[in-house]
Design a protein around this motif. Structure first.
Motif, PDB file in Angstrom:
ATOM      1  N   GLU A  79       0.831  -1.218   0.000  1.00 52.12           N
ATOM      2  CA  GLU A  79       0.000   0.000   0.000  1.00 52.12           C
ATOM      3  C   GLU A  79       0.860   1.261   0.000  1.00 52.12           C
ATOM      4  N   GLU A  80       1.996   1.213   0.660  1.00 54.75           N
ATOM      5  CA  GLU A  80       2.855   2.397   0.732  1.00 54.75           C
ATOM      6  C   GLU A  80       3.713   2.590  -0.504  1.00 54.75           C
ATOM      7  N   TYR A  81       4.230   1.485  -1.077  1.00 52.37           N
ATOM      8  CA  TYR A  81       5.219   1.619  -2.148  1.00 52.37           C
ATOM      9  C   TYR A  81       4.736   1.212  -3.544  1.00 52.37           C
ATOM     10  N   LEU A  82       3.723   0.387  -3.624  1.00 50.36           N
ATOM     11  CA  LEU A  82       3.289  -0.081  -4.945  1.00 50.36           C
ATOM     12  C   LEU A  82       1.963   0.501  -5.423  1.00 50.36           C
ATOM     13  N   LEU A  83       1.005   0.683  -4.526  1.00 49.02           N
ATOM     14  CA  LEU A  83      -0.281   1.218  -4.978  1.00 49.02           C
ATOM     15  C   LEU A  83      -0.178   2.623  -5.581  1.00 49.02           C
ATOM     16  N   PRO A  84       0.767   3.465  -5.115  1.00 49.14           N
ATOM     17  CA  PRO A  84       0.921   4.766  -5.790  1.00 49.14           C
ATOM     18  C   PRO A  84       1.281   4.589  -7.266  1.00 49.14           C
ATOM     19  N   LEU A  85       1.987   3.500  -7.590  1.00 54.21           N
ATOM     20  CA  LEU A  85       2.325   3.233  -8.988  1.00 54.21           C
ATOM     21  C   LEU A  85       1.098   2.749  -9.746  1.00 54.21           C
ATOM     22  N   LYS A  86       0.286   1.966  -9.097  1.00 51.34           N
ATOM     23  CA  LYS A  86      -0.945   1.474  -9.725  1.00 51.34           C
ATOM     24  C   LYS A  86      -1.810   2.652 -10.159  1.00 51.34           C
ATOM     25  N   ASN A  87      -1.846   3.658  -9.334  1.00 47.62           N
ATOM     26  CA  ASN A  87      -2.642   4.842  -9.648  1.00 47.62           C
ATOM     27  C   ASN A  87      -2.087   5.610 -10.836  1.00 47.62           C
ATOM     28  N   LYS A  88      -0.845   5.314 -11.209  1.00 46.79           N
ATOM     29  CA  LYS A  88      -0.230   5.966 -12.367  1.00 46.79           C
ATOM     30  C   LYS A  88      -0.186   5.041 -13.579  1.00 46.79           C
ATOM     31  N   GLY A  89      -0.962   3.957 -13.511  1.00 50.78           N
ATOM     32  CA  GLY A  89      -1.077   3.073 -14.661  1.00 50.78           C
ATOM     33  C   GLY A  89      -0.063   1.949 -14.731  1.00 50.78           C
ATOM     34  N   TRP A  90       0.651   1.683 -13.634  1.00 50.76           N
ATOM     35  CA  TRP A  90       1.632   0.601 -13.637  1.00 50.76           C
ATOM     36  C   TRP A  90       0.962  -0.754 -13.490  1.00 50.76           C
ATOM     37  N   TYR A  91       1.656  -1.778 -13.989  1.00 53.44           N
ATOM     38  CA  TYR A  91       1.243  -3.170 -13.839  1.00 53.44           C
ATOM     39  C   TYR A  91       1.941  -3.725 -12.597  1.00 53.44           C
ATOM     40  N   LEU A  92       1.175  -4.363 -11.712  1.00 54.10           N
ATOM     41  CA  LEU A  92       1.731  -4.845 -10.456  1.00 54.10           C
ATOM     42  C   LEU A  92       1.692  -6.367 -10.344  1.00 54.10           C
ATOM     43  N   MET A  93       2.851  -6.948 -10.069  1.00 54.86           N
ATOM     44  CA  MET A  93       2.968  -8.371  -9.782  1.00 54.86           C
ATOM     45  C   MET A  93       2.972  -8.540  -8.270  1.00 54.86           C
ATOM     46  N   GLY A  94       2.154  -9.447  -7.770  1.00 59.31           N
ATOM     47  CA  GLY A  94       2.082  -9.664  -6.336  1.00 59.31           C
ATOM     48  C   GLY A  94       3.331 -10.345  -5.790  1.00 59.31           C
ATOM     49  N   PRO A  95       3.429 -10.484  -4.469  1.00 53.92           N
ATOM     50  CA  PRO A  95       4.586 -11.118  -3.833  1.00 53.92           C
ATOM     51  C   PRO A  95       4.764 -12.549  -4.315  1.00 53.92           C
ATOM     52  N   SER A  96       5.995 -13.039  -4.267  1.00 54.68           N
ATOM     53  CA  SER A  96       6.246 -14.447  -4.598  1.00 54.68           C
ATOM     54  C   SER A  96       6.340 -15.260  -3.312  1.00 54.68           C
ATOM     55  N   THR A  97       6.017 -16.537  -3.429  1.00 55.61           N
ATOM     56  CA  THR A  97       6.144 -17.455  -2.305  1.00 55.61           C
ATOM     57  C   THR A  97       6.880 -18.706  -2.781  1.00 55.61           C
ATOM     58  N   THR A  98       7.392 -19.466  -1.835  1.00 49.46           N
ATOM     59  CA  THR A  98       7.957 -20.763  -2.171  1.00 49.46           C
ATOM     60  C   THR A  98       6.798 -21.736  -2.329  1.00 49.46           C
ATOM     61  N   ASN A  99       7.080 -22.949  -2.797  1.00 46.85           N
ATOM     62  CA  ASN A  99       5.996 -23.913  -2.961  1.00 46.85           C
ATOM     63  C   ASN A  99       5.825 -24.804  -1.736  1.00 46.85           C
ATOM     64  N   ALA A 100       6.160 -24.280  -0.573  1.00 47.94           N
ATOM     65  CA  ALA A 100       5.812 -24.954   0.678  1.00 47.94           C
ATOM     66  C   ALA A 100       4.325 -24.714   0.918  1.00 47.94           C
ATOM     67  N   PRO A 101       3.653 -25.564   1.672  1.00 47.81           N
ATOM     68  CA  PRO A 101       2.217 -25.379   1.927  1.00 47.81           C
ATOM     69  C   PRO A 101       1.878 -24.014   2.509  1.00 47.81           C
ATOM     70  N   ASP A 102       2.780 -23.444   3.320  1.00 42.03           N
ATOM     71  CA  ASP A 102       2.449 -22.160   3.929  1.00 42.03           C
ATOM     72  C   ASP A 102       2.489 -21.006   2.921  1.00 42.03           C
ATOM     73  N   GLY A 103       2.966 -21.261   1.702  1.00 40.99           N
ATOM     74  CA  GLY A 103       2.945 -20.219   0.675  1.00 40.99           C
ATOM     75  C   GLY A 103       1.510 -19.878   0.282  1.00 40.99           C
ATOM     76  N   LYS A 104       0.731 -20.898   0.038  1.00 39.75           N
ATOM     77  CA  LYS A 104      -0.674 -20.673  -0.326  1.00 39.75           C
ATOM     78  C   LYS A 104      -1.447 -20.104   0.857  1.00 39.75           C
ATOM     79  N   THR A 105      -1.148 -20.609   2.054  1.00 40.32           N
ATOM     80  CA  THR A 105      -1.810 -20.096   3.264  1.00 40.32           C
ATOM     81  C   THR A 105      -1.509 -18.615   3.436  1.00 40.32           C
ATOM     82  N   TRP A 106      -0.257 -18.225   3.170  1.00 34.71           N
ATOM     83  CA  TRP A 106       0.119 -16.809   3.298  1.00 34.71           C
ATOM     84  C   TRP A 106      -0.749 -15.956   2.371  1.00 34.71           C
ATOM     85  N   TYR A 107      -0.912 -16.403   1.140  1.00 35.79           N
ATOM     86  CA  TYR A 107      -1.690 -15.614   0.181  1.00 35.79           C
ATOM     87  C   TYR A 107      -3.160 -15.547   0.567  1.00 35.79           C
TER      88      TYR A 107
END
Length: 357
Positions: A208-236
């Motif tokens: 919200e602090e560093y990426l959404l200001p770019l979204k408001n200017k028309g940028w394309y945003l890729m979300g955070p990456s996770t490992t393929n451990a089970p807690d990766g999906k839980t985190w998302y």
């Protein structure tokens, strides 16, 4: 990664140690950028940026706005230097894809380069076939003459430790060459100790602090990456619950996968796409076993894996880009059968990926 109960359980073991991170290259002038760390629940490895690292970049694939047609991208974590990022327009199936004003260049295919070498290796030697984008695990490519006019480069908000440089090089310098593609990547392996490692709530705050200001200017945003451990999906899932509006503004999700079954890999991708309804970028993957079984892919299985998973990803509109780990000299524990570079030149495996249909 795996998608169904049985698949996920097995994948967790195989891939939990899987995530790889950018670390020390053999070149003496390249800082430690790739580091491997054991996941607290299962040994994972992943590309991570440690502080100010310099990296190289390659031909950016379809990457940035909702209209992208071919894309690919990876995490970035190198520090001081300007560079460009070419974005290919690929129609994002994500319900949140709305940054149609993002610049794009649809040359090339979906393959990207995990490049932590800055100019320590000639990136031009790896710029062929379907290569179209690259990332450096940081806010800048890492060297002044990075080929951002030819390849799409996406700066990465790696985590709290590069937040200041991201603000300086991206938020406060929108007209920099390396920002021309208007594509930004969120945090690297948020569920991984030794990587950005944060709670879903902190993930919301950082985006919200560093990426959404770019979204408001028309940028394309890729979300955070996770490992393929089970807690990766839980985190998302917890991230989506913690800040649904912020989650909805992301154009896509980045995931990392390390395992030896191409079928499990494909199921994992399908499960994430169906669960979250977002386009996917596979910013790290390899036919690599980090589980206690440690059953590595030999040359024949590696080639079969590479051909099968790339054919699948290239055929899915919702897979916008992919980048195998990694064009680096020090493989950080990944099997030698996965090597993509031999000195300054691409290996046969790299060519298999780059020339895949």
């Amino acid at each position: 990664m795996k998608s169904f109960a049985t698949s996920l359980a097995l994948a967790a073991l195989v891939a939990s140690t899987a995530m790889v991170s950018a670390s020390t290259m053999d070149q003496p002038d390249v800082p430690d950028v790739v580091r491997r760390h054991a996941h607290k629940r299962a040994a994972h490895k992943s590309c991570s940026a440690s502080g100010q690292a310099k990296h190289k970049s390659k031909k950016p694939a379809a990457a940035a706005a909702q209209n992208y047609k071919s894309s690919g991208s990876k995490s970035t974590s190198s520090s001081h230097s300007q560079s460009k990022s070419d974005s290919d327009s690929s129609s994002s199936s994500s319900s949140s894809s709305s940054s149609s004003s993002a610049n794009g260049n649809t040359s090339g295919g979906k393959m990207g380069l995990c490049w932590a070498n800055r100019d320590g290796m000639p990136i031009d030697n790896f710029d062929f076939g379907s290569v179209s984008w690259f990332y450096s695990w940081d806010s800048v490519p890492g060297w002044d003459n990075a080929p951002v006019d030819k390849l799409m480069y996406c700066p990465m908000l790696w985590g709290w430790k590069n937040a200041d440089s991201f603000k300086k090089n991206v938020l406060d310098n929108l007209d920099a060459k390396s920002n021309q593609h208007k594509c930004a990547m969120a945090m690297n392996e948020v569920n991984q100790k030794g990587q950005s490692d944060m709670s879903p709530q902190d993930g919301c705050k950082l985006i919200e602090e560093y990426l959404l200001p770019l979204k408001n200017k028309g940028w394309y945003l890729m979300g955070p990456s996770t490992t393929n451990a089970p807690d990766g999906k839980t985190w998302y899932q917890n991230f989506k619950k913690a800040c649904p509006d912020t989650f909805n503004k992301l154009d896509s999700i980045a995931i990392h996968y390390y395992g030896t079954s191409s079928d499990d890999f494909k199921q994992y991708l399908q499960d994430w796409h169906q669960t979250f309804g977002k386009d996917i970028w596979v910013t790290e993957f390899s036919c690599q076993d980090f589980s206690s079984k440690n059953q590595q892919c030999d040359k024949d299985k590696t080639n079969a894996f590479a051909n099968e998973v790339t054919s699948f990803m290239n055929s899915q509109d919702w897979v916008k880009g992919w980048a195998p780990f990694a064009v680096i000299q020090n493989l950080q524990g990944v099997s030698e059968t996965q090597r993509l570079s031999n000195g300054n030149n691409p290996t046969a495996l790299f060519r298999t990926y780059a020339n895949a249909n």
